[in-house]
Design a protein around this motif. Structure first.
Motif, PDB file in Angstrom:
ATOM      1  N   SER A 270       0.841  -1.200   0.000  1.00  0.00           N
ATOM      2  CA  SER A 270       0.000   0.000   0.000  1.00  0.00           C
ATOM      3  C   SER A 270       0.876   1.250   0.000  1.00  0.00           C
ATOM      4  N   ILE A 271       0.277   2.374  -0.343  1.00  0.00           N
ATOM      5  CA  ILE A 271       1.004   3.643  -0.326  1.00  0.00           C
ATOM      6  C   ILE A 271       1.458   3.957   1.094  1.00  0.00           C
TER       7      ILE A 271
ATOM      8  N   LYS B 231       7.520   3.583  -8.356  1.00  0.00           N
ATOM      9  CA  LYS B 231       6.644   3.038  -7.318  1.00  0.00           C
ATOM     10  C   LYS B 231       5.292   3.741  -7.336  1.00  0.00           C
ATOM     11  N   TYR B 232       5.286   5.044  -7.549  1.00  0.00           N
ATOM     12  CA  TYR B 232       4.045   5.821  -7.626  1.00  0.00           C
ATOM     13  C   TYR B 232       3.141   5.267  -8.736  1.00  0.00           C
ATOM     14  N   VAL B 233       3.691   5.045  -9.907  1.00  0.00           N
ATOM     15  CA  VAL B 233       2.921   4.503 -11.027  1.00  0.00           C
ATOM     16  C   VAL B 233       2.445   3.086 -10.712  1.00  0.00           C
ATOM     17  N   GLU B 234       3.304   2.299 -10.109  1.00  0.00           N
ATOM     18  CA  GLU B 234       2.926   0.929  -9.733  1.00  0.00           C
ATOM     19  C   GLU B 234       1.740   0.921  -8.778  1.00  0.00           C
TER      20      GLU B 234
ATOM     21  N   LEU C 149      -0.460   3.391  -8.292  1.00  0.00           N
ATOM     22  CA  LEU C 149      -1.635   3.901  -9.010  1.00  0.00           C
ATOM     23  C   LEU C 149      -2.283   2.796  -9.838  1.00  0.00           C
ATOM     24  N   SER C 150      -1.461   2.010 -10.517  1.00  0.00           N
ATOM     25  CA  SER C 150      -1.999   0.984 -11.411  1.00  0.00           C
ATOM     26  C   SER C 150      -2.652  -0.179 -10.671  1.00  0.00           C
ATOM     27  N   SER C 151      -2.456  -0.233  -9.364  1.00  0.00           N
ATOM     28  CA  SER C 151      -3.089  -1.307  -8.595  1.00  0.00           C
ATOM     29  C   SER C 151      -4.560  -1.009  -8.296  1.00  0.00           C
ATOM     30  N   TYR C 152      -5.018   0.217  -8.591  1.00  0.00           N
ATOM     31  CA  TYR C 152      -6.408   0.610  -8.368  1.00  0.00           C
ATOM     32  C   TYR C 152      -7.153   0.628  -9.684  1.00  0.00           C
ATOM     33  N   LYS C 153      -8.281  -0.027  -9.727  1.00  0.00           N
ATOM     34  CA  LYS C 153      -9.099  -0.032 -10.939  1.00  0.00           C
ATOM     35  C   LYS C 153     -10.020   1.185 -11.004  1.00  0.00           C
ATOM     36  N   ASP C 154     -10.526   1.615  -9.859  1.00  0.00           N
ATOM     37  CA  ASP C 154     -11.437   2.754  -9.791  1.00  0.00           C
ATOM     38  C   ASP C 154     -10.742   3.948  -9.154  1.00  0.00           C
ATOM     39  N   GLU C 155     -10.777   5.082  -9.834  1.00  0.00           N
ATOM     40  CA  GLU C 155     -10.259   6.353  -9.339  1.00  0.00           C
ATOM     41  C   GLU C 155      -8.871   6.217  -8.700  1.00  0.00           C
TER      42      GLU C 155
END
Length: 102
Positions: free
Chosen positions: A2-3, A43-46, A48-54
């Motif tokens: 998680s972030i 890591k930021y892009v990774e 972000l890409s783990s979320y499908k919605d918003e």
């Protein structure tokens, strides 16, 4: 990961490099996110890409929550809210921070 977990792992870099690297004593969450995403781009892009919605809304709200929950350790304090442009250039309200130790 998680972030929040990532930010906990990178706490010293966040405090010493990112927050101290923001040139002004007062900054907002949008400015922090710009510096954070540049420093940890992959890591930021990774994350972000783990979320499908918003993905941006979810990740950015968690970043703001982390800052809020770790103010003392990060040597910052919340001083209200401010309108500023998010990463998409859209004005919206976000937290305003002041460095407590330079």
């Amino acid at each position: 990961m998680s972030i929040s977990e990532f930010m906990t792992e990178q706490f010293v870099i966040i405090r010493d490099e990112i927050i101290n690297g923001i040139p002004s004593r007062v900054f907002d969450s949008h400015e922090f996110i710009r510096f954070f995403s540049k420093r940890f781009e992959t890591k930021y892009v990774e994350i972000l890409s783990s979320y499908k919605d918003e993905p941006f809304r979810n990740v950015h709200s968690q970043i703001g929550k982390f800052l809020s929950e770790h103010q003392e350790g990060l040597k910052i304090k919340s001083i209200g809210t401010i309108m500023s442009k998010n990463i998409f250039g859209i004005d919206n309200s976000n937290e305003k921070w002041e460095k407590t130790c330079l």
